[in-house]
Design a protein around this motif. Structure first.
Motif, short mmCIF file in Angstrom:
data_model
loop_
_atom_site.label_atom_id
_atom_site.label_comp_id
_atom_site.label_asym_id
_atom_site.label_seq_id
_atom_site.Cartn_x
_atom_site.Cartn_y
_atom_site.Cartn_z
N THR A 270 -12.28 10.82 34.99
CA THR A 270 -11.52 9.64 34.55
C THR A 270 -12.00 9.24 33.16
O THR A 270 -13.22 9.19 32.91
N CYS A 271 -11.07 8.99 32.24
CA CYS A 271 -11.47 8.59 30.89
C CYS A 271 -12.27 7.29 30.96
O CYS A 271 -11.80 6.27 31.46
N ALA A 272 -13.53 7.38 30.45
CA ALA A 272 -14.42 6.22 30.58
C ALA A 272 -14.06 5.13 29.57
O ALA A 272 -14.51 4.00 29.70
N PHE A 273 -13.22 5.48 28.58
CA PHE A 273 -12.91 4.50 27.53
C PHE A 273 -11.79 3.57 27.96
O PHE A 273 -11.80 2.39 27.66
N CYS A 274 -10.80 4.11 28.70
CA CYS A 274 -9.68 3.27 29.14
C CYS A 274 -9.68 3.11 30.65
O CYS A 274 -8.77 2.50 31.21
N ARG A 275 -10.69 3.65 31.30
CA ARG A 275 -10.79 3.62 32.77
C ARG A 275 -9.51 4.16 33.42
O ARG A 275 -9.07 3.67 34.44
N LYS A 277 -6.40 4.26 32.16
CA LYS A 277 -5.11 3.67 31.79
C LYS A 277 -4.36 4.52 30.76
O LYS A 277 -3.14 4.46 30.67
N GLY A 278 -5.12 5.32 30.01
CA GLY A 278 -4.49 6.11 28.95
C GLY A 278 -4.82 5.52 27.60
O GLY A 278 -4.59 4.33 27.36
N CYS A 279 -5.44 6.36 26.72
CA CYS A 279 -5.79 5.88 25.38
C CYS A 279 -5.74 7.06 24.42
O CYS A 279 -5.40 8.18 24.81
N ARG A 280 -6.10 6.80 23.15
CA ARG A 280 -6.03 7.85 22.14
C ARG A 280 -6.98 9.01 22.51
O ARG A 280 -6.66 10.17 22.34
N LEU A 281 -8.17 8.65 23.03
CA LEU A 281 -9.17 9.68 23.31
C LEU A 281 -8.75 10.65 24.40
O LEU A 281 -9.03 11.84 24.33
N CYS A 282 -8.07 10.11 25.43
CA CYS A 282 -7.64 10.98 26.52
C CYS A 282 -6.18 11.39 26.32
O CYS A 282 -5.54 11.92 27.22
N LYS A 283 -5.66 11.13 25.12
CA LYS A 283 -4.28 11.48 24.76
C LYS A 283 -3.30 10.90 25.77
O LYS A 283 -2.31 11.52 26.15
#
Ligand SMILES: [Zn+2]
Length: 347
Positions: A270-275, A277-283
């Motif tokens: 799970t993307c740790a930056f957006c938990r 939700k979806g963000c730039r880092l996890c595209k």
């Protein structure tokens, strides 16, 4: 009273002492003074020139002239010493005259620290050590057999392409992954095995996210009754310890192929930056690719003489640079290796 030749010679000698003192008075470095000293006292010096006249004097007068000569030599040496002492005093006085605020705090001494990659490697090892993993290491210059053959990568496999592998000699390569350490460990120790193998690997790759040299950490667990769910449990624990904070990170497996595991998976956290939700880092996907994993292929067990009817195991691997990139938002892998302190001091 008439001046005798002896008296003349003596007064000539005594005059030389004064001339010498005058000659060095304007000098402020020792080397120049020593050079002047040599001009007066050396073999071709002025004192020697006067002393050459000694032979023409009456025998009885000669001791007086000798005394005078010694007097001049002493005077010249004393003049040099005095001048040097005066210069040293002047320097010290100048130092003392400088305004120094002794109450100012000292300038901090710059201390180094571990390189970011080393910090992250230690942290990764620590997390797995908590779960009972030991650290195993192996050579970076490896045999073809340990690197490929024993890991079920036969001669005609695309992963062995010359594009990917640095060959040192026939059958000798710079290891392209840390997996040969799995082979060496299984050869050396009967199960149960629980190791992580951190280390440098080499591939013919070079762009913003690939470097010809990079580092991996790889895990291997072999025992009776090891299951795929154990792999998921270990990686879920790891995800939350490394990126976690408040926990709640999940692990996702996508079916994939690696020659030495069956089944093989790509591992996402799970993307740790957006938990998620979806963000730039996890595209925008909510997931971050971490590495590969799977259950140890029975062919690999066969290569090292472990009975795959009795033992099962899992293996996983990830790039240490990538983990550091994800953790610290580093965009270019080259930054790790350039030694630029402006980059390194940030961590
Ligand atoms: Zn994200």
């Amino acid at each position: 009273m008439d001046t005798t030749p002896t008296d003349a010679l003596i007064s000539q000698l005594d005059r030389l002492a004064g001339e010498f003192a005058a000659a060095i008075a304007p000098l402020d470095d020792e080397q120049a003074m020593r050079a002047t000293q040599a001009q007066f006292l050396g073999k071709k010096g002025q004192v020697s020139a006067v002393m050459k006249e000694l032979g023409k004097l009456p025998l009885a007068d000669r001791p007086r002239v000798g005394e005078a000569a010694n007097r001049v030599k002493d005077a010249i040496a004393a003049a040099v010493d005095a001048r040097l002492a005066a210069l040293a005093d002047a320097r010290r006085a100048a130092d003392l005259a400088r305004k120094v605020d002794l109450t100012l705090p000292a300038r901090p001494v710059a201390t180094g620290h571990l390189h970011l990659l080393t910090q992250v490697r230690f942290e990764l090892v620590d997390i797995f050590a908590e779960l009972g993993f030991a650290v195993a290491e192996g050579p970076q210059i490896e045999t073809d057999w340990h690197t490929f053959e024993a890991l079920a990568i036969p001669k005609d496999h695309p992963a062995r392409d010359m594009q990917d592998t640095f060959y040192v000699a026939d059958e000798i390569v710079l290891r392209t992954h840390t997996s040969p350490v799995q082979i060496r460990t299984m050869q050396a120790h009967p199960p149960p095995i629980r190791i992580v193998a951190p280390g440098v690997v080499y591939r013919r790759d070079d762009d913003a996210t690939h470097s010809p040299m990079f580092s991996q950490i790889e895990g291997l667990v072999v025992d009776r009754g090891i299951r795929f769910s154990d792999l998921k449990g270990v990686l879920t624990h790891f995800a939350n310890r490394f990126f976690g904070g408040s926990g709640g990170l999940d692990v996702r497996f996508r079916p994939s192929y690696f020659p030495f595991v069956e089944p093989g998976v790509e591992v996402d956290f799970t993307c740790a930056f957006c938990r998620g939700k979806g963000c730039r880092l996890c595209k925008g996907t909510g997931w971050i690719e971490i590495g590969g994993a799977g259950m140890v292929d029975p062919d690999v067990f066969a290569a090292v003489g472990i009975d795959s009817e009795v033992y099962t195991g899992f293996a996983f691997g990830m790039g240490i640079e990538r983990m550091a990139m994800l953790r610290h938002n580093v965009s270019d892998i080259k930054l790790y290796y350039e030694g630029d302190l402006r980059f390194l001091r940030q961590f």
